[in-house]
Design an enzyme around this catalytic site. Structure first.
Site, PDB file in Angstrom:
ATOM      1  N   ARG A 105       0.753  -1.132   0.203  1.00  0.00           N
ATOM      2  CA  ARG A 105       0.049   0.035   0.135  1.00  0.00           C
ATOM      3  C   ARG A 105       0.948   1.460  -0.008  1.00  0.00           C
ATOM      4  O   ARG A 105       0.530   2.331  -0.568  1.00  0.00           O
ATOM      5  CB  ARG A 105      -0.760   0.072   1.322  1.00  0.00           C
ATOM      6  CG  ARG A 105      -2.038  -1.057   1.028  1.00  0.00           C
ATOM      7  CD  ARG A 105      -2.948  -0.931   2.057  1.00  0.00           C
ATOM      8  NE  ARG A 105      -4.249  -1.663   1.668  1.00  0.00           N
ATOM      9  CZ  ARG A 105      -5.269  -1.938   2.457  1.00  0.00           C
ATOM     10  NH1 ARG A 105      -5.165  -1.812   3.671  1.00  0.00           N
ATOM     11  NH2 ARG A 105      -6.360  -2.454   1.931  1.00  0.00           N
TER      12      ARG A 105
ATOM     13  N   LYS B 144     -18.604 -16.597   2.409  1.00  0.00           N
ATOM     14  CA  LYS B 144     -20.186 -16.682   2.534  1.00  0.00           C
ATOM     15  C   LYS B 144     -20.866 -16.131   1.358  1.00  0.00           C
ATOM     16  O   LYS B 144     -20.610 -15.076   0.542  1.00  0.00           O
ATOM     17  CB  LYS B 144     -20.621 -15.886   3.668  1.00  0.00           C
ATOM     18  CG  LYS B 144     -20.022 -16.740   4.943  1.00  0.00           C
ATOM     19  CD  LYS B 144     -20.390 -15.858   6.181  1.00  0.00           C
ATOM     20  CE  LYS B 144     -20.280 -16.823   7.514  1.00  0.00           C
ATOM     21  NZ  LYS B 144     -20.814 -15.902   8.671  1.00  0.00           N
TER      22      LYS B 144
ATOM     23  N   GLY C 109      -9.668  -8.908  -0.601  1.00  0.00           N
ATOM     24  CA  GLY C 109      -8.643  -9.151   0.339  1.00  0.00           C
ATOM     25  C   GLY C 109      -8.091 -10.429   0.205  1.00  0.00           C
ATOM     26  O   GLY C 109      -6.822 -10.632  -0.113  1.00  0.00           O
TER      27      GLY C 109
ATOM     28  N   GLY D 152     -13.110  -3.731   0.209  1.00  0.00           N
ATOM     29  CA  GLY D 152     -14.414  -3.177   0.625  1.00  0.00           C
ATOM     30  C   GLY D 152     -14.785  -2.230  -0.510  1.00  0.00           C
ATOM     31  O   GLY D 152     -16.015  -2.066  -1.087  1.00  0.00           O
TER      32      GLY D 152
END
Ligand code: AMP
Length: 403
Positions: free
Chosen positions: A35, A198, A354, A377
């Site tokens: 990053r 999920k 991620g 996100g």
């Protein structure tokens, strides 16, 4: 989209919001500097023009109070090395001492501010706090894609204090372009590969992509909810009982919209959630009691690779299995290899979220795909078709800057 290339920073103090939220080990060494490195081209362009830098970022999730393990001072040595000059550090991101440091900055100098999340006002999006941050710089540069989905003071609210003087850095521009390329300018066939734990975490993105993709490939933990919904036996595999209906709706919607939906046909099952468990290949609809599916099987790998390799646009989000354990990483690795092969043949490939990013880094394939997103996100929300607040706050003005 207009970026910092349209602006000359000579003599300007640029307040730059970056995402330096890097992982540290227990001795405060940076264990993955991706990053920080990703922000360097923007920072160098500003310095190269003869501007100075006031850099701000969040770091971890402190409880609104200073904590050593969440201090950005750990980033100073690497930043100084990468920018090839000293980096001044302000112990607080606002206040009189910081203001003096910012006022005294000369062209070519760099000031890194302490973690903006040491103040509760940051995540609350406080206007007064944003105004104090804004008072430090002459121009605002937004380059923290990983935080662009948050309407926080330093990512969003601060922008309103820079009318006509706010813009995107290179990283942000690159990330937004890749989302746009995927959603609005994709070449067909377009294949989305969705994995991870999920269904619930991915349902919004599935719905938005359903109108765009030709092929939708499902893997990872969420596959077992689909299998159970279709009447299969999944043993002790991960299943979201409350999402069985959702899975059926996805199957129906794919049929109606003419999307080819791929669900695994075989799976690697284990007798425990452990790298050392007994394991074997199994028909995914007939998993014995007491066993659980932790990866896709070889037949599924083959099928998926074929679809991926004949695609022109590829989005991959989420691993195909519990790739953190060596025994169950084969499927994820096989998919990564197929994406690389497709990219070599000319496909545009975007990897985001991620864990798929961690996987592609682990297999050292980062340079062999078109784009690896730095924001999990933010990328998901972008692909879900949501407007990112940090983007909207800057875009208002982007056109004005150009003229
Ligand atoms: P997500 O954050 O939703 O993308 O999920 C990523 C996580 O899903 C990783 O930590 C994987 O280990 C996990 N995962 C993938 N496949 C399975 C599976 N079959 N059973 C349980 N967890 C899984």
């Amino acid at each position: 989209m207009k970026t910092i290339d349209d602006y000359n920073f000579k003599g300007q103090k640029a307040l730059v919001r970056v995402d330096f939220n890097v992982p540290l080990d227990d001795k405060f060494n940076i264990t993955d500097d991706t990053r920080i490195r990703a922000a360097i081209p923007t920072l160098k362009k500003i310095l190269g023009d003869g501007g100075s830098l006031i850099i701000m970022s969040h770091f971890g999730r402190p409880k609104n109070l200073p904590e050593v393990k969440f201090s950005l001072k750990h980033c100073v040595p690497l930043l100084s090395q990468l920018l090839d000059r000293p980096v001044l550090f302000a112990k607080d991101c606002i206040g009189a001492a910081t203001k003096t440091m910012a006022n005294n900055l000369k062209p070519g100098e760099v000031l890194l501010l302490e973690n903006v999340r040491f103040h509760a006002e940051e995540t609350k999006g406080s206007e007064n706090f944003a105004k104090e941050l804004a008072s430090l710089g002459d121009v605002y540069v937004s380059d923290a894609f990983g935080a662009a989905h948050r309407a926080h003071a330093s990512t969003t609210v601060v922008a309103k204090f820079f009318p006509g003087k706010k813009m995107f850095g290179y990283l942000m521009a690159h990330e937004l372009e890749s989302i746009n390329k995927l959603l609005n300018q994709n070449k067909k066939p377009f294949t989305a590969i969705l994995g991870g734990a999920k269904v619930s975490g991915k349902i919004a993105i599935i719905s938005n992509l359903m109108n765009k993709v030709d092929n939708l490939i499902i893997g990872g933990g969420m596959a077992y909810t689909f299998i159970q919904a279709m009447g299969g036996k999944v043993g002790s595999s991960l299943v979201e009982e409350e999402r069985l209906d959702t899975a059926m709706e996805v199957i129906k919607e794919a049929k109606v919209k003419g999307v080819n939906l791929y669900i695994p046909v075989d799976t690697i099952i284990a007798d425990a959630f452990s790298n050392d468990a007994n394991k074997r290949n199994c028909d995914i609809k007939n998993i014995p009691d007491g066993w659980l599916g932790l990866d896709i099987g070889p037949e599924t790998e083959k099928q998926y690779a074929k679809v991926i390799e004949s695609s022109s646009t590829i989005l991959w989000n989420g691993p195909m299995g519990v790739f953190e354990m060596e025994s169950f990483e084969h499927g994820t690795k096989a998919i990564a290899e197929a994406v690389v092969r497709a990219t070599k043949k000319g496909a545009y490939s975007l990897i985001g979220g991620g864990d798929s990013v961690a996987a592609i880094n682990k297999y050292k394939m980062t340079d062999q795909v078109s784009c690896v997103s730095t924001g999990g996100g933010a990328m998901l929300e972008g692909l879900e078709g949501q407007v990112l607040p940090g983007v909207a706050a800057v875009e208002e003005d982007v056109e004005k800057i150009a003229h």
